[in-house]
Design a protein around this motif. Sequence first.
Motif, mmCIF file in Angstrom:
data_model
loop_
_atom_site.group_PDB
_atom_site.id
_atom_site.type_symbol
_atom_site.label_atom_id
_atom_site.label_comp_id
_atom_site.label_asym_id
_atom_site.label_seq_id
_atom_site.Cartn_x
_atom_site.Cartn_y
_atom_site.Cartn_z
ATOM 1 N N GLN A 156 0.843 -1.193 0.000
ATOM 2 C CA GLN A 156 0.000 0.000 0.000
ATOM 3 C C GLN A 156 0.878 1.242 0.000
ATOM 4 O O GLN A 156 1.597 1.497 0.939
ATOM 5 N N PHE A 157 0.806 1.989 -1.097
ATOM 6 C CA PHE A 157 1.570 3.234 -1.200
ATOM 7 C C PHE A 157 0.838 4.358 -0.478
ATOM 8 O O PHE A 157 1.431 5.213 0.137
ATOM 9 N N SER A 158 -0.472 4.356 -0.641
ATOM 10 C CA SER A 158 -1.292 5.393 -0.032
ATOM 11 C C SER A 158 -2.691 4.814 0.109
ATOM 12 O O SER A 158 -2.953 3.691 -0.294
ATOM 13 N N LEU A 159 -3.581 5.617 0.657
ATOM 14 C CA LEU A 159 -4.970 5.166 0.791
ATOM 15 C C LEU A 159 -5.569 4.822 -0.568
ATOM 16 O O LEU A 159 -6.469 4.007 -0.674
ATOM 17 N N ALA A 160 -5.061 5.478 -1.612
ATOM 18 C CA ALA A 160 -5.690 5.346 -2.929
ATOM 19 C C ALA A 160 -4.947 4.410 -3.872
ATOM 20 O O ALA A 160 -5.415 4.120 -4.954
ATOM 21 N N HIS A 161 -3.795 3.943 -3.478
ATOM 22 C CA HIS A 161 -2.957 3.214 -4.433
ATOM 23 C C HIS A 161 -2.295 2.004 -3.786
ATOM 24 O O HIS A 161 -1.577 2.134 -2.807
ATOM 25 N N LYS A 162 -2.598 0.827 -4.329
ATOM 26 C CA LYS A 162 -1.914 -0.369 -3.840
ATOM 27 C C LYS A 162 -1.675 -1.364 -4.966
ATOM 28 O O LYS A 162 -2.337 -1.316 -5.994
ATOM 29 N N VAL A 163 -0.716 -2.248 -4.722
ATOM 30 C CA VAL A 163 -0.461 -3.337 -5.661
ATOM 31 C C VAL A 163 -0.641 -4.639 -4.891
ATOM 32 O O VAL A 163 -0.114 -4.787 -3.794
ATOM 33 N N VAL A 164 -1.424 -5.557 -5.458
ATOM 34 C CA VAL A 164 -1.691 -6.830 -4.794
ATOM 35 C C VAL A 164 -1.034 -7.953 -5.587
ATOM 36 O O VAL A 164 -1.246 -8.071 -6.791
#
Length: 459
Positions: A156-164
């Motif tokens: 999770q980079f930020s509340l709005a951006h993640k890579v799963v």
Amino acid sequence: MRWISFSANFVTALPKIHRKALASLAVLLLVAFLLPSSNSSVSTPLPLDHIVDTDAPLFEVPKFSIRQLKAPWAFDTVPDNETLLVPMGGQRNSYQYIVRTGDTLSSIFERLQLPQKTMYQLLEADLNVLALDNLKPGHTLVFEKQDQLLQRLELQFSLAHKVVYQRKEGDGFEFNEVQLDGDWQQKLISGEILYSFTGSGKQAGLSQWEAQTITELLKQRVDFRRDIQKGDKFEVLLSRQYIDNEATGNNKIEAIRIKNRRHEINAFLFEDNYYDEKGRNLEKAFQRYPFNGHYRKSSNFNPKRRHPITGLIRPHNGTDFAMGVGSTVVSTGDGIVSRVVRHKYAGLYIEIQHGQSYKTRYLHLSKSYVVKGQRVKRGERIAKSGNTGRSTGAHLHFELHVNGRPVNAMTAKIPIAVSLTGKKKEAFQRQLKDYLAKIETANKQQLVLNKQNANTSTL
Ligand SMILES: [Zn+2]
């Protein structure tokens, strides 16, 4: 590194800190035995791996110890006595790790005693996003383990951006990049220059990043040291992203107006680019190819590509060019070098940030001529192409990202034109009118607010 299997000889092989943790665990167990308990599962000795894998606390112990007991691997503690892994509430087998200063993916895997093989499988999937080799303090990793295997990793980079990264049949991971739209709230920030634009802008409410981005964007048009003076006025219309009323840190600068004694300097965002009031492009145009001369395209951009053997989705987020080792690679636009990294699969690679919206990447290089933080110009030599990382032959892999998403660099509508014309210009003029109306409304509201404040302060 292997998964921890708690056999007796393994315990002696553990580093000191783990032995200590095990010792304290043993003490806790002993206490549990002595305490009267209705939980029958503690009345018989359990194999250690059973205990550390369990979800429900077996007995009442101080909170931090429960955390330690619930972590399926690595009791490692950091100097502030915080546990490294925090169980995620309500989710089975999920543990959160917050990236600290000095961490790298391999140091984290080593500390959490996760197998190196898993890390390489993740890095392989990550080749298409290159997110895991750019961990920064404050990023969050969520590990999900099942049957002694890491099943899922969330970055999770930020509340709005993640890579799963999700484990798939066929011994590997597939990734999914999630970017939430959230709510964008518009805001006008205006003020008067006192000493410098950056200083006064920040005082008026701009972030450091926003003030810098504006200076960078307008530096061709205005000399911020010489031309901007005390008493000059500025207006910045921007949008900030919120998710559940929390700022994500993502923002867009939409309109800038700086009025000095002689003239007005304007910049308006239109289709990912900035233009002045006449529709002239403020950012220098890009060139399509990352080299001068001609090289054969050997592989196209393909977001749906599958691995021929494993069947896993392995998007090809760039365009490959057959270039012999040592060929000159140039930056396709003006920008600032944001990464120079050696990656197991991507090899030596460079990433360049061009203004607010664009980013380019150059992979499998043999030599870099630039360093992180360096300014480069369009057409400037940045590297020699190569065959580093996992590469089946000498080639250059070139990527273009617009607003954080990879696009086909060969067909993308990159700013090549100097001025807007025809229908585009008409659309731009409508957008411009809208921006100006918003600025005017916001200014009026501010005026009313100021008057109210003045009235209340004189009461
Ligand atoms: Zn490629």
